[in-house]
Design an enzyme around this catalytic site. Sequence first.
Site, PDB file in Angstrom:
ATOM      1  N   GLY B   7       0.797  -1.303  -0.060  1.00 53.89           N
ATOM      2  CA  GLY B   7      -0.119   0.133   0.049  1.00 53.89           C
ATOM      3  C   GLY B   7       0.964   1.231   0.307  1.00 53.89           C
ATOM      4  N   CYS B  42      -7.846  11.815  -2.167  1.00 53.75           N
ATOM      5  CA  CYS B  42      -9.161  12.723  -1.755  1.00 53.75           C
ATOM      6  C   CYS B  42      -9.173  13.927  -2.675  1.00 53.75           C
ATOM      7  CB  CYS B  42      -8.885  13.351  -0.369  1.00 53.75           C
ATOM      8  SG  CYS B  42      -8.830  12.283   0.824  1.00 53.75           S
ATOM      9  N   THR B 105      -3.728  -2.244   2.620  1.00 51.43           N
ATOM     10  CA  THR B 105      -4.121  -2.487   1.349  1.00 51.43           C
ATOM     11  C   THR B 105      -5.532  -1.753   0.863  1.00 51.43           C
ATOM     12  OG1 THR B 105      -5.576  -4.248   2.485  1.00 51.43           O
ATOM     13  CG2 THR B 105      -3.492  -4.668   1.368  1.00 51.43           C
ATOM     14  N   ALA B 107      -8.913   0.098   0.703  1.00 53.01           N
ATOM     15  CA  ALA B 107     -10.507  -0.535   0.435  1.00 53.01           C
ATOM     16  C   ALA B 107     -10.971  -0.219  -0.910  1.00 53.01           C
ATOM     17  CB  ALA B 107     -11.408   0.412   1.195  1.00 53.01           C
ATOM     18  N   GLY B 239     -20.101   3.781  -1.124  1.00 49.76           N
ATOM     19  CA  GLY B 239     -19.271   3.280  -0.043  1.00 49.76           C
ATOM     20  C   GLY B 239     -18.030   2.336  -0.659  1.00 49.76           C
ATOM     21  N   ALA B 273      -1.407  -4.142  10.217  1.00 49.26           N
ATOM     22  CA  ALA B 273      -2.457  -3.786   9.264  1.00 49.26           C
ATOM     23  C   ALA B 273      -2.662  -2.184   9.727  1.00 49.26           C
ATOM     24  CB  ALA B 273      -3.555  -4.650   9.040  1.00 49.26           C
ATOM     25  N   GLY B 275      -4.820   1.469   8.195  1.00 45.64           N
ATOM     26  CA  GLY B 275      -5.601   2.428   7.305  1.00 45.64           C
ATOM     27  C   GLY B 275      -7.070   1.750   6.998  1.00 45.64           C
TER      28      GLY B 275
END
Lengths: 619, 415, 164
Positions: B7, B42, B105, B107, B239, B273, B275
């Site tokens: 990532g 973003c 990783t 979404a 979403g 993990a 994020g």
Amino acid sequence: MVEKSIDQATLKMLKKAQRDGIETVWDRLAAQEPQCGFGQLGICCRNCNMGPCRIDPFGDGPSQGVCGAGADTIVARNLVRAIAAGAAAHSDHGRGIASTLLASAGGDTADYPVRDEAKLQALAAEYGIAVEGRATAEIARDLANAVLEEFGTRKGALQFINRAPEQRRAVWDKLGITPRGIDREVVESMHRTHMGVDNDPVSLILQGMRTALSDGWGGSIVATELSDVLFGTPRPVKGSSNLGVLKEDQVNIILHGHEPTLSDIIVHAARDPELLQEARARGAAGINVCGMCCTGNEILMRHGVPVAGNFLQQELAIVTGAVEAMIVDIQCVMPALPQVAGCYHTKIISTSPKAKFPGAEHIAFDEHNAMETAKKIVRIAVENYSNRRAEKVNIPADQMEYMAGFSVEAILEALGGSLNPLIDAVKSGAVKGIVGVVGCNNPKYIQDNSHLVFVRELIKNDILVVGTGCAAIACAKAGLLLPAAAEQAGDGLRGVCTGLGIPPVLHMGSCVDISRIMTVAAAMANALGVDIADLPLAGAAPEWMSEKAVSIGTYVVSSGIFTILGTVPPVLGSQNVAELLTGGAEKVVGAVFAVEENPAAAAKLAIDHIAAKRKALGL
Amino acid sequence: MHIVIIGNSAAGLAAARTVRKVAAGAQITVISDEPGPAYARCLIPEVLAGSRDLPGIGYVGADFYRQYGIELLAGQTVTSLDVEKRELTTANGRSIGYDRLLLATGASPVAPDWPGADLPGVFTLRKADQAAAAGRWARDCASAVVAGGGLVSLKAAYALKERGLPEVTVVVKSPHVLIKQLDAQSAALVEKELAKTGIKFVYGVEPVAAVKGPQGAVQAVELADGRRLPAGLVMVGKGVRPNVELARRAGGRVDKGIVVDDNLATSLPGVYAAGDCIEVTDMLTGDKTTSGLWTLAVEQGRCAGYNLAGLPGSYPPPLTRLNAAQFGALPFISAGDVRGGDETAVYQDGGVYRKVCFRDGRLVGFIMVGKVDRAGVYTALIKQARHIAGRLKDKVAGGTVTGADIVYSRTVPVR
Amino acid sequence: MQEVLVDKERCLGCRSCELACAVAHSASKTLLGAVGEAKKPLKRIFVHQTEAGKIPLNCRHCAEAPCIDACIAGAMHRTAEGVVTNTGGPAECTGCWMCVMVCPYGVIRSEIAQRLAVKCDRECLDEAGEPACVRACQTRALKYVEVDDFSREKRERFLISLKS
């Protein structure tokens, strides 16, 4: 230390002050820096206890005080209060002189005889007081009463405004700013600036103008004219200036402040044989009375008394270690003096019931026992000579001769009895115009630098300079008050000065004596049948600091004379007020303020203004 | 020590930076299935709008990877993970060993289940290349439908308008936009601002199908109520779902996201993990939830970085609802629980709206629209979870509280 | 690094720091010039009234700055000198207000029309390396000093307290 002064005596004494561990006005300024921006911009208000309030000058915070006053109102109110304070200072000074005249006329004091009967009679005539066949004392009493009445008069307008040309009076009447009473305008200004009274900046500033006019054409004229009656109208006189006038082998007395009432008597008291004897007995060769600031100017104008310096040198005079007594009355006397004096043997003696100084000796002075008190004070100085410590004495050699004493009457005499030769010189262009250079020193600016750069530039351009106050002392120290200084003038002015044997810069007195300049301006306008605003005149206060200067500048502008301020007044927090003073006023009173910190640029403003006025007159 | 990070976005980069800071000698490899260096995820609506290109939303300087000594393997998908051997395999068959591994990783967008969802012209907005593709597609379109009233959907709608599409309709199942962040009053202000650009809104209904046009691409969207909206482009914003497959296949515990402990360690040895892919505990509700905020991903990435480098540090339950944006001239910020609470204070004056929500004497959420200065003080008050009373409460309710009030407060924060 | 510390007992609320900050960020860099500028300069320090007194507050340039974490554009960053700023970095500020949302001190301004977050950037140091606000403080309520570990730790504890 070059940035502090261009006066060598000042620089030498500043070095000594540093060695002696003395804090001076410059050190205190440094300690104050950075100074409060709200204050600098005039946007803080302490007029009521909902505050203190301030306006954010960048529109990034409050735009109104608690009461709702915005920047325009606050700046205007603060300005009017400064004018009121300045006008009050001059006018209260005038009242003191008038009271002395009344005491003299009533036989309450033998120490103040009328010294200029001709002037007494002329003033009485101006007031419509009968003079024929009357005793001097009677005329003096009537005049003193009439003048004292001006402070609270209900007759509608002040007497002395009638000196102004009709056109100017019409302007004042139309604006409703003809001063109605000396005290009344100050009182009304204080009232109007009270919380929740006058909030309109234009209305406030008009009242400020009226208050200032009550000074320029009221309190200040009273002070000047009655001082002349009591102490003599100045005539050209020579003397010397700067700290070098202090004498290592004599009892040095410095008279500092503003009034002539005590200082004039001290000059006489110091000639008392008994006191001289006492001085010699203590090893002094004599008693050396010197002036400082405007008290200095009063006795310089009338007696050619040496002047030890201007405003920023008051502490440094003490630093010479050679001053036995510094006698102070009112205005511009730094509260720091007793502290500085504490490091030497100098006695600070305050004399006015209005002005006391912690750490100073107070010897109340009033006109009824003037000579007695004066001698007492001189005796303290003489006795103190024994306390002088030779190792602390260091008097700078710097001194310069001056020619002063240019009252209106003296100027007329020099011109042969009438203003016509001067008016002719202006018409011919030999003299392009006249600029009054007045005002203080201000430690934020190099001492005397703005005065001298400005004045030299003007005379070079054939502009006659008339000066008062600390500005005139700056010129004295630089040799500009000598006829020989005409060499520095342009061809036209040089010719006029050489012909008349006068300097290119005429010393007209203390700061209340700016009234003399107004009287000359009015007389010139009357002679030409024009308004003062039409004349090729300007005013300047290159290094001003006091509220009196705010009042002066305002009455000069309100009288129609373009005025340049060399230090920035605290009005920039309101663009509207600043614009009114520097632009909008032109349409209203025929003159504006300009603010220019660079003296050379300021001179250019004055020169250009005079050229424009000449052109308008067809000259 | 070789640290591998899968990532290359908020969490992955923050972890890499942190490892480099605290373990100067560590070998760091970052693997990303996206091409090129990290970008500001973003900001991809700006790529859609055409106001910026891909380099224009770069998140790190050109020299970043070299400067930090990070080996970047871009455009490579990790297909499997052998935790016993501490080795992973990429789609192109490459095996890479590691000492410690970070799964960052991210979404993926929830794909619509309606017919026609796979038609050309139907997009989701998660990655820069999607934004670029949708932008190119939009050039030939006169109309678009955006399915969903969340932040990404509204940004997409706004971007499509900026791109010049005459007709953009947002279809919102909820009664108002930004249902997670705003209440009806504040949402109305946002809607009004968006409507100024010509965006239309349809509420209380969902698309049920994408309708194929003569060219084989989408030409309309059919709504549950039978209406048909013309749509040369459809943007689906329903979403995202954490990318958990790699962890799951390796035998890691997965619930709403990858399950991690206080130190962000997964159930797999040597594997952490952080994020959008993990499950966190919401500090206000105590509920397990997905994370999904850039700022949390950075925090987690940094925390994971310390742990990867062998400096244990715990990650406390975060405030998971926290968002800020501006449409047109209207900024807004929303944090915490903006509809719960037992006491609210609401202020509205024209385009300025503020709502603060208290529960049990504590600040639990706020909305600010139009004026957002000092919002962070409110966020801090939520995080501090302290009792708020007296003058401080007046200031909080009145919108005048400042940082000085909480930094120098006499009140001791309570947990 | 050096930080601006507040001795709150000494603040008289004169707001000279605010003015000096705005002036230092003006075009002319002088008070009298700045008041005449069409684009009014913006202060980045704020004097607040609290129960505990008057307190000037500006960016603390936090060690683990929440504003840097939150910046979705990658504009907010720390310079080599330790200054946290959103100008002159790897990306441009887009005015998303994430930093405003998370700054617990509330000292990042939102210039809505400009879409620009504005904050203390230390672009105000004088020849002696002192910030304008500190220089302007008459009472030395603001000091620019090398911060000892204790103070730094105290500040970090505050930030950690925000992490619940």
